[in-house]
Design a protein around this motif. Sequence first.
Motif, PDB file in Angstrom:
ATOM      1  N   ALA A  43       0.841  -1.204   0.000  1.00 15.62           N
ATOM      2  CA  ALA A  43       0.000   0.000   0.000  1.00 15.62           C
ATOM      3  C   ALA A  43       0.875   1.253   0.000  1.00 15.62           C
ATOM      4  O   ALA A  43       0.593   2.234  -0.716  1.00 15.62           O
ATOM      5  CB  ALA A  43      -0.931  -0.005   1.206  1.00 15.62           C
ATOM      6  N   PHE A  44       1.937   1.236   0.805  1.00 15.42           N
ATOM      7  CA  PHE A  44       2.858   2.374   0.830  1.00 15.42           C
ATOM      8  C   PHE A  44       3.510   2.558  -0.537  1.00 15.42           C
ATOM      9  O   PHE A  44       3.604   3.683  -1.055  1.00 15.42           O
ATOM     10  CB  PHE A  44       3.923   2.156   1.900  1.00 15.42           C
ATOM     11  N   ALA A  45       3.977   1.453  -1.126  1.00 16.35           N
ATOM     12  CA  ALA A  45       4.637   1.535  -2.431  1.00 16.35           C
ATOM     13  C   ALA A  45       3.679   2.065  -3.507  1.00 16.35           C
ATOM     14  O   ALA A  45       4.093   2.811  -4.404  1.00 16.35           O
ATOM     15  CB  ALA A  45       5.182   0.163  -2.826  1.00 16.35           C
ATOM     16  N   ASP A  78      -0.633  11.186  -0.055  1.00 13.03           N
ATOM     17  CA  ASP A  78       0.596  11.468   0.689  1.00 13.03           C
ATOM     18  C   ASP A  78       0.388  11.239   2.187  1.00 13.03           C
ATOM     19  O   ASP A  78       1.267  10.667   2.857  1.00 13.03           O
ATOM     20  CB  ASP A  78       1.042  12.910   0.443  1.00 13.03           C
ATOM     21  N   LEU A  79      -0.745  11.654   2.722  1.00 13.43           N
ATOM     22  CA  LEU A  79      -1.020  11.433   4.144  1.00 13.43           C
ATOM     23  C   LEU A  79      -1.105   9.939   4.459  1.00 13.43           C
ATOM     24  O   LEU A  79      -0.632   9.489   5.506  1.00 13.43           O
ATOM     25  CB  LEU A  79      -2.318  12.128   4.543  1.00 13.43           C
ATOM     26  N   THR A  80      -1.697   9.189   3.552  1.00 12.69           N
ATOM     27  CA  THR A  80      -1.783   7.738   3.750  1.00 12.69           C
ATOM     28  C   THR A  80      -0.387   7.131   3.819  1.00 12.69           C
ATOM     29  O   THR A  80      -0.090   6.311   4.703  1.00 12.69           O
ATOM     30  CB  THR A  80      -2.587   7.082   2.614  1.00 12.69           C
ATOM     31  N   ALA A  81       0.480   7.520   2.885  1.00  8.90           N
ATOM     32  CA  ALA A  81       1.848   7.001   2.880  1.00  8.90           C
ATOM     33  C   ALA A  81       2.571   7.366   4.170  1.00  8.90           C
ATOM     34  O   ALA A  81       3.278   6.535   4.764  1.00  8.90           O
ATOM     35  CB  ALA A  81       2.613   7.543   1.674  1.00  8.90           C
ATOM     36  N   ARG A  82       2.386   8.593   4.619  1.00  8.29           N
ATOM     37  CA  ARG A  82       3.080   9.044   5.841  1.00  8.29           C
ATOM     38  C   ARG A  82       2.568   8.299   7.070  1.00  8.29           C
ATOM     39  O   ARG A  82       3.358   7.935   7.959  1.00  8.29           O
ATOM     40  CB  ARG A  82       2.896  10.555   6.004  1.00  8.29           C
ATOM     41  N   VAL A  83       1.279   8.077   7.139  1.00  7.69           N
ATOM     42  CA  VAL A  83       0.704   7.354   8.278  1.00  7.69           C
ATOM     43  C   VAL A  83       1.189   5.910   8.292  1.00  7.69           C
ATOM     44  O   VAL A  83       1.561   5.366   9.341  1.00  7.69           O
ATOM     45  CB  VAL A  83      -0.837   7.426   8.236  1.00  7.69           C
ATOM     46  N   ILE A  84       1.182   5.260   7.119  1.00  9.73           N
ATOM     47  CA  ILE A  84       1.658   3.869   7.050  1.00  9.73           C
ATOM     48  C   ILE A  84       3.131   3.796   7.427  1.00  9.73           C
ATOM     49  O   ILE A  84       3.548   2.928   8.212  1.00  9.73           O
ATOM     50  CB  ILE A  84       1.431   3.287   5.641  1.00  9.73           C
ATOM     51  N   HIS A  85       3.928   4.724   6.893  1.00  7.19           N
ATOM     52  CA  HIS A  85       5.364   4.726   7.175  1.00  7.19           C
ATOM     53  C   HIS A  85       5.624   4.909   8.664  1.00  7.19           C
ATOM     54  O   HIS A  85       6.433   4.177   9.270  1.00  7.19           O
ATOM     55  CB  HIS A  85       6.046   5.841   6.381  1.00  7.19           C
ATOM     56  N   LEU A  86       4.963   5.876   9.274  1.00  2.00           N
ATOM     57  CA  LEU A  86       5.169   6.138  10.701  1.00  2.00           C
ATOM     58  C   LEU A  86       4.761   4.938  11.549  1.00  2.00           C
ATOM     59  O   LEU A  86       5.503   4.506  12.445  1.00  2.00           O
ATOM     60  CB  LEU A  86       4.367   7.373  11.133  1.00  2.00           C
ATOM     61  N   THR A  87       3.592   4.381  11.271  1.00  2.00           N
ATOM     62  CA  THR A  87       3.087   3.288  12.101  1.00  2.00           C
ATOM     63  C   THR A  87       3.941   2.036  11.938  1.00  2.00           C
ATOM     64  O   THR A  87       4.245   1.352  12.927  1.00  2.00           O
ATOM     65  CB  THR A  87       1.620   2.986  11.762  1.00  2.00           C
TER      66      THR A  87
END
Length: 607
Positions: free
Chosen positions: A491-493, A586-595
């Motif tokens: 999902a991040f990719a 972008d927010l989705t990617a940042r949330v996934i990355h952080l978590t």
Amino acid sequence: MNLLDEVRSLFRPALVAMSVDPAKIDDYVAMVKPAANADHGDYQANMSMALSKTLGKKPTDVAQAIIAALPANSLVDSATVAGPGFINIRLKTDWLVEQLQQIATDERLGVPTLASPKTFVIDYSGPNVAKPLHVGHLRSTIIGDSITRLLRFLGHTVISDNHLGDWGTQFGILLYGYKNLLDREAYEQNPVQELARLYKAVRILIKEAGGEDEEAIANPIAEKCRHETAKLHAGDEENLRLWNEFMPACLSELHSTYEKLGILTFNHELGESAYNPELPEIVAEQLAKGIAFDSQGAVVIPNAKGNIPQTKEELEKEDPPALIRKRDGAFTYTTTDLATVRHRVNVFHADVLLYVVDFRQSLHFKTLFAQAKRWGYTNVEFEHLSFGSVLGADGKPFGARKGAAPGLVELLEESLVLANKKYWESYKSRKEQGHDVPDLDETEISKIAENVGIGAVKYADLSQNRTSNYKFDPEKMLATDGNTSTYMQFAFARCRGIFRKANEPEERFRTNPPKVILGQPTERALALQLLRLPNALETAAAEYMPHHLTAYLWDVAKSYSSFNEQCPVLKAETPELRDSRLLLVDLTARVIHLTLDLLGIKTVERM
């Protein structure tokens, strides 16, 4: 901003206005939760049925009264009664838009730092350094690492201490094995592997001589091992020399495995040996205070209830006392753990002591904590964060003590090989289907396989309630659908791929974010999930349960998948809608990355 707390805060004054018992208001407020069905609203409050009995009114009337008493606010768009008295809450879309734009410019994505942080000392991993890590160490290590990351992110001071087993009975077993069974050539080639062989070989001898208990008095091999341990503790020159010879190789092997697993560097690795000089004083002090007692030549401390059973019948009715000095003068890990409590409170100034150790040590920690409080440590919190077993494919626990537990490095290598294999299978399949698949070099593919393989192992563990058992199944761990690390990394990719195709700099959406347009249900659903990040983190930290983070990631990933299917991003109808959707991506990617990072799992830009 914790969105759930914001919603719940509206109900507190409403319940006060209705003269609800103040002692029960928190319980009723806790009944406000995210709605299970988006058709019913964003949040749902279920306290009306319980309150109806206390107030002597119909649940629907109570619900209407609560709604009427809600304070004026800019958050709620509508509050309605449904069914037998459920209160459905729908938030204002404009308010959600404002919050999204605020978190877009925030490096912490809206997660506040705590106003009153604490100092935690967390004890996890704690292997016996004379043996390679095996799968039995997996849970303690990665659960402890994740909790450390999470508490630090929220603003607490967290001191990690890897309390190494470098001084106890296992070294007596090794010393006996070294002196009687050593293969010199094998030892010179791979000392850790030979030491592990010696440990297993001596354990077999102990079993053959009268059972698996190395503390058994009548077992001649066990007695010789205990004698070697006592000599080490007494400062025997040869045993100390061997101990110092064993340690560097053992620690090097241990740290190599931690690095492969992606574990944070420990602040301290104070093993049992660090406390050895203090142990006589610890026992003497416990005896002097009257909280430890002589027992047939040994010294014991009371169980958690404070009782010393005097008869066999009494012993069978309650928990036994614990040894802190054996008859031969050797000390136990209970003695050492008492010394660690003193050190961690007096030197590290801990407010909270966390011990990430499996459930089989529950009695030990119950007794330890009770004794520490008798000793005077009443102003510190003690928590045993127990966890279940890792099971093999047959559903049975890996037999660590019987030598059947596979090495952790071997299991990680198995996952890496499988991840690489699955990459090439996916590459071939997607190419055949006409997808645009990047051609990557071997170095990048190897790095992707490493991040995916290690991430799969860690996520599979952390996605379980830590008190539960789970099967170690690399095939399921690496599945590309369902609640797995691979799915989250994919999902991040996908998010990152959209930005590469858009040829847009992420900085534009993080410094001067466009206005978000939430015209479609899937856009709104994704927005709500992104704003629920602080609640997920705070819940996981409050309960020391990383699986709350994986459950949250699963909700985010599902919402993003629905959004991605129904809301074209790069081909949106207008430039404004395109920018809005790019911001959500972008927010989705940042949330996934952080978590994922808080779980100790790395993301990949391409898959």
